[in-house]
Each structure stands twice: as C-alpha cells, then as structure tokens.
Write a protein that holds these residues in place. Structure first.
Motif, mmCIF file in Angstrom:
data_model
loop_
_atom_site.group_PDB
_atom_site.id
_atom_site.type_symbol
_atom_site.label_atom_id
_atom_site.label_comp_id
_atom_site.label_asym_id
_atom_site.label_seq_id
_atom_site.Cartn_x
_atom_site.Cartn_y
_atom_site.Cartn_z
ATOM 1 N N TRP A 42 4.069 9.183 -28.340
ATOM 2 C CA TRP A 42 3.766 9.667 -26.896
ATOM 3 C C TRP A 42 4.712 9.080 -25.964
ATOM 4 O O TRP A 42 4.520 9.117 -24.619
ATOM 5 C CB TRP A 42 2.155 9.255 -26.727
ATOM 6 C CG TRP A 42 1.049 9.684 -27.534
ATOM 7 C CD1 TRP A 42 0.671 8.914 -28.460
ATOM 8 C CD2 TRP A 42 0.754 11.016 -27.578
ATOM 9 N NE1 TRP A 42 -0.078 9.794 -29.245
ATOM 10 C CE2 TRP A 42 -0.200 11.009 -28.656
ATOM 11 C CE3 TRP A 42 0.886 12.298 -26.986
ATOM 12 C CZ2 TRP A 42 -0.954 12.167 -29.224
ATOM 13 C CZ3 TRP A 42 0.157 13.236 -27.338
ATOM 14 C CH2 TRP A 42 -0.505 13.274 -28.514
ATOM 15 N N ASP A 43 5.652 8.328 -26.196
ATOM 16 C CA ASP A 43 6.458 7.594 -25.412
ATOM 17 C C ASP A 43 7.639 8.347 -24.930
ATOM 18 O O ASP A 43 8.760 8.055 -25.207
ATOM 19 C CB ASP A 43 6.974 6.255 -25.968
ATOM 20 C CG ASP A 43 7.326 5.155 -25.210
ATOM 21 O OD1 ASP A 43 6.980 5.220 -24.177
ATOM 22 O OD2 ASP A 43 7.912 4.302 -25.706
ATOM 23 N N THR A 44 7.299 9.118 -23.997
ATOM 24 C CA THR A 44 8.175 10.559 -23.561
ATOM 25 C C THR A 44 8.921 9.966 -22.203
ATOM 26 O O THR A 44 8.629 10.473 -21.261
ATOM 27 C CB THR A 44 7.249 11.641 -23.378
ATOM 28 O OG1 THR A 44 6.322 11.211 -22.655
ATOM 29 C CG2 THR A 44 6.853 12.191 -24.640
ATOM 30 N N HIS A 45 9.974 9.057 -22.463
ATOM 31 C CA HIS A 45 10.772 8.523 -21.701
ATOM 32 C C HIS A 45 11.901 9.920 -21.074
ATOM 33 O O HIS A 45 12.242 9.784 -20.127
ATOM 34 C CB HIS A 45 11.461 7.273 -21.908
ATOM 35 C CG HIS A 45 10.786 6.178 -21.833
ATOM 36 N ND1 HIS A 45 10.388 5.503 -20.839
ATOM 37 C CD2 HIS A 45 10.118 5.297 -22.842
ATOM 38 C CE1 HIS A 45 9.620 4.614 -20.822
ATOM 39 N NE2 HIS A 45 9.511 4.486 -22.374
ATOM 40 N N VAL A 46 12.222 10.740 -22.108
ATOM 41 C CA VAL A 46 13.251 11.503 -22.119
ATOM 42 C C VAL A 46 12.838 12.952 -22.525
ATOM 43 O O VAL A 46 12.290 13.155 -23.464
ATOM 44 C CB VAL A 46 14.451 10.928 -22.841
ATOM 45 C CG1 VAL A 46 15.753 11.989 -22.710
ATOM 46 C CG2 VAL A 46 14.874 9.665 -22.683
ATOM 47 N N ASN A 47 13.234 13.977 -21.559
ATOM 48 C CA ASN A 47 12.714 15.332 -21.954
ATOM 49 C C ASN A 47 11.127 15.447 -22.502
ATOM 50 O O ASN A 47 11.343 16.099 -23.807
ATOM 51 C CB ASN A 47 14.009 16.036 -22.974
ATOM 52 C CG ASN A 47 15.180 16.163 -22.554
ATOM 53 O OD1 ASN A 47 15.248 16.414 -21.356
ATOM 54 N ND2 ASN A 47 16.262 16.109 -22.923
ATOM 55 N N GLN A 48 10.783 15.119 -21.637
ATOM 56 C CA GLN A 48 9.118 15.220 -22.106
ATOM 57 C C GLN A 48 8.564 16.834 -22.194
ATOM 58 O O GLN A 48 7.778 16.876 -23.087
ATOM 59 C CB GLN A 48 8.186 14.665 -21.070
ATOM 60 C CG GLN A 48 6.978 14.725 -21.247
ATOM 61 C CD GLN A 48 6.034 13.808 -20.152
ATOM 62 O OE1 GLN A 48 6.444 12.781 -19.801
ATOM 63 N NE2 GLN A 48 5.085 14.444 -19.730
ATOM 64 N N GLY A 49 9.264 17.553 -21.443
ATOM 65 C CA GLY A 49 8.837 19.067 -21.535
ATOM 66 C C GLY A 49 7.445 19.153 -20.712
ATOM 67 O O GLY A 49 7.076 18.333 -20.038
ATOM 68 N N SER A 50 7.289 20.526 -20.524
ATOM 69 C CA SER A 50 6.105 20.597 -19.869
ATOM 70 C C SER A 50 4.953 21.378 -20.713
ATOM 71 O O SER A 50 4.435 20.832 -21.508
ATOM 72 C CB SER A 50 6.285 21.693 -18.451
ATOM 73 O OG SER A 50 6.917 22.623 -18.721
ATOM 74 N N ALA A 51 4.897 22.816 -20.348
ATOM 75 C CA ALA A 51 4.000 23.711 -21.213
ATOM 76 C C ALA A 51 4.436 23.712 -22.821
ATOM 77 O O ALA A 51 3.617 23.881 -23.437
ATOM 78 C CB ALA A 51 3.580 24.977 -20.600
ATOM 79 N N VAL A 52 5.659 23.659 -22.810
ATOM 80 C CA VAL A 52 6.247 23.682 -24.170
ATOM 81 C C VAL A 52 7.068 22.189 -23.775
ATOM 82 O O VAL A 52 7.521 21.731 -23.089
ATOM 83 C CB VAL A 52 7.309 24.926 -24.592
ATOM 84 C CG1 VAL A 52 6.279 26.005 -24.724
ATOM 85 C CG2 VAL A 52 8.246 25.119 -23.590
ATOM 86 N N GLY A 53 7.575 22.128 -25.325
ATOM 87 C CA GLY A 53 8.673 20.806 -25.290
ATOM 88 C C GLY A 53 7.818 19.561 -26.111
ATOM 89 O O GLY A 53 6.958 19.866 -27.014
ATOM 90 N N GLN A 54 8.471 18.373 -26.054
ATOM 91 C CA GLN A 54 8.006 17.356 -27.040
ATOM 92 C C GLN A 54 6.505 17.000 -26.685
ATOM 93 O O GLN A 54 5.986 16.946 -27.889
ATOM 94 C CB GLN A 54 8.981 16.224 -26.286
ATOM 95 C CG GLN A 54 9.216 15.137 -27.415
ATOM 96 C CD GLN A 54 9.828 13.886 -26.610
ATOM 97 O OE1 GLN A 54 9.508 12.594 -26.714
ATOM 98 N NE2 GLN A 54 10.815 14.376 -25.643
ATOM 99 N N LEU A 55 6.241 16.720 -25.667
ATOM 100 C CA LEU A 55 4.875 16.298 -25.380
ATOM 101 C C LEU A 55 3.906 17.365 -25.849
ATOM 102 O O LEU A 55 2.616 17.156 -26.668
ATOM 103 C CB LEU A 55 4.536 15.810 -24.051
ATOM 104 C CG LEU A 55 2.966 15.571 -23.736
ATOM 105 C CD1 LEU A 55 2.608 14.210 -24.519
ATOM 106 C CD2 LEU A 55 2.646 15.512 -22.114
ATOM 107 N N ALA A 56 4.242 18.691 -25.549
ATOM 108 C CA ALA A 56 3.456 19.876 -25.971
ATOM 109 C C ALA A 56 3.315 19.633 -27.511
ATOM 110 O O ALA A 56 1.970 20.017 -28.005
ATOM 111 C CB ALA A 56 4.004 21.059 -25.540
ATOM 112 N N GLY A 57 4.207 19.547 -27.985
ATOM 113 C CA GLY A 57 4.097 19.307 -29.652
ATOM 114 C C GLY A 57 3.045 18.352 -29.969
ATOM 115 O O GLY A 57 2.341 18.504 -31.078
ATOM 116 N N ARG A 58 3.275 17.308 -29.624
ATOM 117 C CA ARG A 58 2.426 15.943 -29.844
ATOM 118 C C ARG A 58 0.791 16.480 -29.522
ATOM 119 O O ARG A 58 -0.265 16.250 -30.219
ATOM 120 C CB ARG A 58 2.544 14.827 -29.300
ATOM 121 C CG ARG A 58 4.055 14.184 -29.575
ATOM 122 C CD ARG A 58 4.198 14.045 -30.961
ATOM 123 N NE ARG A 58 3.084 12.981 -31.561
ATOM 124 C CZ ARG A 58 2.360 13.463 -32.378
ATOM 125 N NH1 ARG A 58 2.236 14.556 -33.113
ATOM 126 N NH2 ARG A 58 1.347 12.641 -32.877
#
Lengths: 536, 415
Positions: free
Chosen positions: B278-294
C-alpha cells in the motif's frame, strides 16, 4: 538403580566443600548434572565430550576461564567465520557496497518501468522492480543480515568462549535494535561487533555510553532526529539556505503546533523515545521512580546527539544547533545550562549510578542465569556487587554463577530454552557439522525468534511463557526431526547423540520411549524433541 | 448443520479409536449446536493504504484540487468503471471495490472515515506497533490488543484454534501470553516425519503426556490435541461455497483458509490476515493503476469470504485497519506520502449497522488538515476496536484490553 546413584551423587556434591573460596558455592566434585547445568547456563549446552572435558579442567576453573574470554584461544571459530564477507566491514563500506546499490537499482528499474508504455499500469511496485539487476542487488544487501545471523549461530555453536556469546546475546537483547527499521540494518554489524561485544564484561556505564552514541540506537529510537523545538526558529534566522543544506527531511515526531500547521511544513521537535526507553528499559526499569518530566528532561539533554549522513553509514555527531542549551533537571540532579554534548554524558552518569539500575540489571542477569523468578537474596547480593564495583559486569556475573542459588536444586532445568538456545543446543548436542548456518537461522525464525528482527525495544522475553505454546512446541519437534535426518541444507548431524545431551537425566517414560526408537536418528530426534531438552 | 454432525461423528470416532477424546472437543461440538462462536477476522493493510482513494470524499472540492492526476472521478453513470461508486452522495468506494457494494447495500458494511491514531508518527514501524498494541505512543507494551482480548475473555471452551494468524509469524496484535497460533498452511500443521509420522507423533505424545514439567506437559497435550482435532475436522474438505471466488494471492489464500477453519468448527474466535503493497509513493494511479490493483485484490478477498461464509456471517465481523493514511495532496511523483487519518471497514451479517460512513468528517481544506497536510483524525482507532470488542465479542469491561484509553467514543456501529 540409576535414580539411586544420582541421588547419592547429588548428596555428595552438596556435601562437598565449595571449591572457590568462602564466597564460591561451586562444587569441587560435581556430578554430570551439575556440569551440564553450568554448560547450559554459562553457554549453549554440552557438545559430545564437554562434560568430561570440564571435569578435567575443574568446574571452578572453567567458570573463571569463561569470565576472561580473551584468554581462551578460539582460532577454529575464526576459520568458520572467514567466509562471511561482511563481518569486518565498516558501516560506511556496508552502506556504499551493499545497501546503496540495491536502492539505486530499485529506483532505476522503477523509473524505467514507469516510462515503459507496454507495462500494465496496475502492476505494483514490487513486480515492476523484479528485474534481474534489482534482485541481484537486493540479494547482496540481504547478505549483510544473513552473515550476521550466520555468525551468531556459528559462534554460539562452536566458540569455546561460550559465556561471552551468552553475554553478547544478553546485552544485544537488553539494548535491542531492530534490523527492519530503516537504516538500522546498515549499522547492525558494527553495533554488535564494536559497540556490544568488546564491553560485555566491562563497566556498565561504558556499555551504556557506547550504545547511546551508536548510530544503530540513535536511529532505532529516533534520537538522531530529536531537536530542541526552538532550534528551528533559531536556524530560520540564520537563513533558509543554510537550513536546507543542513535540514533533515525526515518526518517530524513532535505534536502539531499552530505555526507549523499554517506553514504546511513538517517541524522538527523533541523526540522522547530514547529518553523514555533509556530509563525504562536500559537502566532504571519501569518502576525505577522516574516521571514524565524526567523523560522530557532526558530527551532535552540528548538533543543534538545525531548521525552524520545516515544513508552513507556515517557515525555519531553532536550537532550543537539542534541542542537545547537550557538547564535540565533529571531525577533531582541539576544539569547546568550550556553543557552541550556533556548534558547527555551527565544523564548517563546519573542513571548508571542509580541503585534502581543496579537492581534492574542484577535482576535481569539473575533471570538469565538462574530462573524466571530469581531468588530475591541473590538479586540483592548481585545488585550490591554492581554498586560496590562501580557496575563491573564481570563481577556481577561471577557473583551469580558462583552463588548457592545458582547451584540449588530448584534452579536445575528451571529455564525454558528460547528458540535460539534450543536450535544451537541441538546443534551442539548432536555434534552437527555446519557448512551453512543460514538454514539454522531460518529455523530459529520459524520458531518465532527471527535474529536481529525483534521489533520492540524490550528485546525478546526471557521467560518461559513467551516461548511455550502449541505451535512453537510442534515446530521444535519438527526441527529435531529435520536436523537429525539431515533434511537441513548445509548441516550434517551426527547420529550418536552426546550422552551429554541430557546428562543421562530423563524421565522413565522419555527413556522408555526413546528406547523404542527404530534407529539412531529416531533416538536422536526423540531426545532433542523431548520435554527435558526444551529446558536448560 | 450437516457439516457439524459429520464432524462430531467423525471427530468423535477418530479420537475414540486413539483412546481418548479431549474434553474441549466434545464441548465444542455440543456448544456448536446451541450458540455458535462469535468470530472476528482482523485484516491489516500493511504499508498505509490511501484511505482517500479507497473511500473517496467526492463531495469535497479540495480533494480534486489536491490530487490533479490521481483523484478518483466523481460517480458517473456513463463511465461507472472509472469513477467512484456512490455510497451516500458524499463518499464513494473506489471502483475496484465494487465487490463490496452488495455488502454496503445489505447494510453489512460500515465505514469509519478520518479514523486513526492520536500519535503523530509517520513511521510505518512505529505506527503499526502502536496500532497492534493499541497503545499509541507507548513502545514498551509487550502484548498485542487481540492477545489481551483473549485474556479478558478466557473461557472453558477455548480450543487451540481459538486465535489463528494465517501468516508465517504471529503478528504483534496476537503476541502475548495467551495461546495463539501462526500458520501459513493449515495442511502443514503437525508432526512431519514421512512414513514414520504416526509412530514418531505417538512417541513425542507419550513423552509430553508423562512429563512432570507442568508447563510442557499441558502445552504438549494441547499441541497433540490440536493436531488430532485438525486432522479429524479436516478443514481442507470445505471448498468455497456460494460461488465465492478468492483472489489467487497470499492474502486471498489466507482468507480462504480462515473460512475453512470457521466451517470446520475447530473453535476459531480470532483470525488474522494481512495484505501488503500500500506504500504508494510513486505513480499510485487513480481508477486504474497500482493502488487499484491492490484494492481489487483486497475487495475481492473480503467479498469472497463473506459469500463463502454465507449465514455464518451472522456470527462474524471483519475488521480492517492500516497504520496511517496518506497525505491529502499528491506528491511530485504522482503518488502520496505518509499521512495521518484513514478509513476502516467493519463488516458483519449480525448486528453491524452497515450502509453508513461513521465518524465526523473534518474536511480537507488546508486549515482543516492535520499539520496542514493530512486528513485529521476525528475517531481514535481504539474506539472502533473497542466497539467491536464490546458489541460483537461481548466484553463489557475493556480496560485491560485498551490500557490508559479513556476517551472511547460510542459510534453505534454495532448494536
């Protein structure tokens, strides 16, 4: 018949005049159990032949010898450690050669992945940076803690300076730091090697002072970023550029302050962590009679005790611009304004000389060597010895190891082994040859005691209740099976267990059960996994 | 009901054939018929999830101003997959948490926003420690809050499986003097000696049964009871039901096994699982992207667990937590840095009053933020823990579980 003999021997041992003069209760003609007891407490248990060897030296002489490790040649151990590359490196070398490359590789891989249009954007960071270069660099960085864990296992298993290893384990745990917190790992090797190890039998004040200045402790308990809250205002007057050059970008630990909030910029401030743990865990003990005011005053005294370039493995530095120059009062002692770095030293003097510290350290040592609830009379004598000798650790340990309480019947097998003690004592008892210690370190981890990875500053517990639980017990039995059946990479256990393993002293059921084993390996497993072997 | 009868029959027979039946097994089986055990499943999101993108305050203009590239768009009928899922006209779920929406609609999902720790630390290490010990600011606490709960509610029907972390090691939350187990794979629990396993196990068992050492005698006995209990209950036979589809991650695997333990009636009361990344310091994304995947993994896991448990959700509460939230404004790397307030989920089919976002919303304008940068905390995380312990686990006096905590708010999540 065996029971009868044993009873007789015990009586004889008790009747024998103590060997070490009037203050020593060390039996002159000890039985096997008594020698095994000493090997289990002043070391990590008997290896095959140890009981006879110690009998030859004499128990009193053996204890005396162990109290002066530098007089015991240990060249065979040195050969075992030679392959562990990182053990002799400085923190700067470790940072530059092992940790920084891993960090750089990761940043680079991530930058590249983020630029790569074919990369699925939902790929997480870990996946993005799973390139061969990053993995190789990270493997290399992991090597530092692996080497350290390996040496801990190898020393405890093979060093003839057994008591020294017990003491290094004890003091590291007393002044615990956690490898998993940020830069602490860079400094761990140096911390154990240069801060703890040379001082384990020295004066307590010296050990305390060395830990206080160690970057490992300064980082772990946050003192490196503790500052006089007024310092930043003072520095702002000096000018923004100078502050930026000198500034620490680490997050603030101080409570929110209106000025800071309006600016939206983290403010550095006083950090009480070290001040509190220094008194609660390192010196006075939780009931040592200090107040929250003392905590704040101690923390103020240590402002400015920081680390020079931590990412590069730099050392201790006193930074006057972070220091609170005003007067402090600690446990009723006045520390005059303007003392600078010496404020912290004065605090350490006050704490090391406190009777509460003598009692707290004496209690912990007696718990390590005698029992979970050490006899109060022994603690009194050990605390008095601490006080009379100006905190001479060797003398306190000597007092405990030569006391009647140490040799009393109710101290025998009174301690449950920690996972580390269990694994190492099993390696010793089975006469195992260890080519690779990492699998053993992993076994200790699986038993719930990952080396150098104890998160809280309390260190690992030294009481049975922390280590006796169902899952852990089954895992110990499985470890015994794995060890003796040579299912452990890099470890070759002998099949003929030392009779020394339990000094012939097991319950009739255990003896009968072991007798039914179908082969030597099963015999060994049922011995090392037995209830008797879980104690020392 | 069928499964429990089968267990009683098989379990009882298996144990009789070994010569004895541990008292707690018969008690468990009996108790199971009357009142089922309450179960708490605690899920820790290690690494500090961005609560503001997990439960989106789309009614806040400041949210969009502070996050030009990573904000989750306002609910939109036209592009529902790329927009927040409206919950109450102000808050919305991240679109990848769509699997949780049915739980919200069924009033089984409650959210506490702007919750967190009174301590200001932004260190993962310290903040996790404070949350798991439930003593923010106090580093020397030895035991975890869930272990103190086990002590506060000791009872005769406790089994060795009362508290289980599906993890390699016991998390801080469960560490302490009350028995708790950690295991990665429930199938691996027991003595492992190949073909000689039965003989070796019986040998060890007799050693410990005869030990004069009371501590080891008792614990050894419990260990072998547990092994037998697990063997006869055979949790592996419980396959996901009701179309539950667990994500193929370590976290999904942990939740699947928790369901198996619950269904096998081995006495599970506290389960622990964790999810990282969850430690999304870089390119977290919004509706899609890194955090979305998690979040996709996270939400699908919880939804599968709830579905799999079926009517057993009536006795279960799932509680999620993360050490702190993330800064309101995105940083220069289209990510977010360590912040303060966050969002927690309380999910249950019994007396959870779901379908509502609890807690006072402090607002995101600069002067409303903590330290001028983070979501402020208006609900102490311990108030949420406390309410779960009182309302779900039925402990009236929680002072020993939350030492020194006097400011518990009554949120009304469980009632």
């Amino acid at each position: 018949m065996r029971l009868l003999t044993r009873a007789l021997v015990t009586v004889l041992a008790a009747a024998t005049v103590a060997a070490g003069g009037p203050s020593s209760a060390v039996p002159r003609n000890p039985d096997d159990r008594t020698i095994a007891h000493v090997l289990n407490r002043a070391g990590f248990g008997a290896r095959p032949g140890d009981i006879e060897r110690v009998r030859g030296i004499g128990l009193q002489a053996y204890i005396d010898q162990q109290l002066y490790p530098e007089r015991i040649p240990d060249s065979a151990l040195a050969a075992r450690l030679a392959a562990l590359d990182t053990l002799n490196k400085s923190s700067r070398e470790l940072a530059g050669e092992y940790f920084e490359p891993a960090q750089r590789a990761r940043q680079q891989a991530k930058l590249q992945a983020d630029k790569d249009p074919s990369m699925n954007p939902s790929t997480d960071d870990a996946a993005k940076t799973r390139t061969p270069e990053v993995m190789a660099a990270q493997r290399k960085a992991r090597q530092v803690i692996e080497n350290l864990s390996d040496q801990k296992i190898l020393r405890a298993s093979f060093s003839d300076r057994q008591l020294e290893e017990v003491m290094v384990d004890f003091w590291f745990n007393h002044f615990n730091v956690f490898a998993g917190k940020g830069m602490t790992q860079v400094y761990l090797t140096e911390y154990e090697r240069d801060t703890i190890r040379p001082r384990v039998f020295g004066k307590f004040r010296d050990l305390l002072g060395a830990t206080a200045k160690s970057p490992a402790m300064l980082f772990y308990l946050d003192n490196w970023q503790s500052a006089d809250p007024a310092a930043q205002d003072r520095m702002m007057d000096v000018g923004r550029r100078r502050r930026a050059r000198f500034g620490f970008m680490a997050p603030p630990q101080n409570p929110q302050r209106p000025g800071g909030a309006a600016q939206g910029r983290p403010k550095r401030g006083l950090n009480e962590n070290y001040g509190r743990e220094l008194m609660e865990l390192h010196t006075l003990g939780v009931d040592g009679g200090y107040t929250q005011d003392d905590v704040i005053n101690v923390a103020r005294a240590f402002t400015g005790w920081t680390i020079d370039v931590p990412r590069q493995g730099g050392g201790f530095r006193f930074e006057p611009r972070l220091h609170d120059p005003n007067e402090k009062v600690v446990l009723g002692h006045r520390i005059k304004a303007g003392g600078g770095q010496s404020d912290g030293e004065k605090v350490l003097d006050i704490l090391a000389a406190s009777p509460a510290t003598a009692r707290f350290i004496a209690t912990k040592l007696a718990r390590r060597f005698v029992s979970d609830t050490p006899p109060p009379a022994l603690v009194d004598r050990a605390a008095k010895r601490f006080h009379d000798t100006d905190g001479d650790i060797r003398e306190v340990v000597r007092t405990i190891l030569t006391s009647p309480e140490f040799f009393a019947a109710d101290a025998y097998r009174a301690k449950v082994k920690t996972p580390f003690e269990f694994v190492v004592s099993a390696v010793r008892a089975s006469g195992a040859e260890v080519d690779e210690a990492t699998p053993l370190a992993q076994a200790v981890r699986q038993l719930g005691m990952p080396l150098y990875m104890c998160q809280p500053p309390t260190g690992y517990a030294d009481r049975a209740d922390a280590w006796v639980n169902t899952g852990a017990l089954l895992n110990r039995m499985n470890f015994a099976l794995q060890l003796v059946s040579n299912r452990m990479r890099g470890v070759r256990a002998g099949t003929s267990l030392a009779g020394d393993a339990l000094a012939g002293d097991v319950s009739s059921t255990t003896a009968a059960t072991i007798a039914k084993a179908t082969d030597a390996r099963q015999t060994a497993a049922l011995t090392l996994g037995s209830p008797e072997f879980q104690r020392r | 009901m069928l499964s429990r009868r089968v267990f009683m029959k098989n379990g009882g027979l298996a144990l009789l054939s070994l010569g004895f039946a541990p008292a707690f097994i018969t008690r468990t089986a009996e108790a199971a018929g009357a009142a089922r055990r309450k179960v708490l499943v605690a899920i820790f999101q290690r690494g500090a999830v961005d609560g503001l993108n997990m439960v989106v305050p789309f009614g806040e203009r400041e949210y969009y101003a502070a996050r030009p590239s990573i904000a989750v768009p306002r609910p939109s009928g036209a592009r529902p997959d790329d927009a927040a899922i409206d919950l109450d006209g102000f808050f919305g779920l991240h679109p990848r948490l769509a699997p949780l929406k049915p739980l919200w609609d069924a009033r089984q999902l409650a959210i506490v926003h702007a919750s967190g720790s009174p301590d200001s630390t932004r260190s993962h290490f310290d903040a996790q420690d404070y949350m798991e010990t439930a003593t923010p600011g106090v580093k020397s606490t030895q035991d975890g809050w869930l272990n103190r709960y086990l002590h506060a509610r000791e009872h005769a029907d406790a089994t060795p499986f009362r508290a289980v972390a599906l993890a390699g090691q016991l998390p801080r939350s469960l560490q302490g003097t009350a028995p708790a187990l950690a295991m990665n794979q429930i199938g691996q629990f027991g003595i492992r000696a190949g073909q000689a396993t039965e003989m070796v196990q019986a040998s060890f068992e007799s050693e410990y049964a005869a030990a004069a050492d009371r501590v080891l005698n008792r614990t050894g006995g419990q260990a072998f009871d547990a092994v037998k209990m697990l063997k006869s209950a055979d949790p592996a036979k419980y396959q996901p039901e009701n179309g539950a589809d667990y994500p193929r991650s370590a976290y999904g695997e942990a939740l699947r096994q928790i369901a198996q333990l619950i269904k096998a009636d081995v006495g599970l009361e506290v389960a622990f699982a964790e999810a990282g990344g969850w430690d999304t310091h870089v390119n977290q994304g919004s509706a899609v992207g890194q955090l979305a995947g998690r979040l996709d993994d996270f939400g699908r896991g919880i939804a599968a667990l709830a579905r799999d448990l079926g009517d057993r959700m009536g006795d279960t509460v799932i509680l999620t937590m993360s050490e702190f939230g993330r800064a309101v404004a995105e940083n220069g790397n289209r990510g977010t840095d360590h912040g303060h307030g966050n969002a927690m989920f309380v999910i249950g089919g019994g007396n959870v009053r779901g379908g509502k976002v609890y807690g006072r919303w402090p607002g995101l304008a600069r002067e409303q933020r903590y330290d001028g940068r983070d979501l402020a905390v208006t609900t102490d995380f311990r108030s949420v823990f406390d309410e779960v312990v009182r309302g779900h686990l039925d402990v009236a006096d929680t002072r020993t579980i939350f030492p020194g905590f006097t400011g518990a708010q009554r949120l009304g999540i469980i009632g």
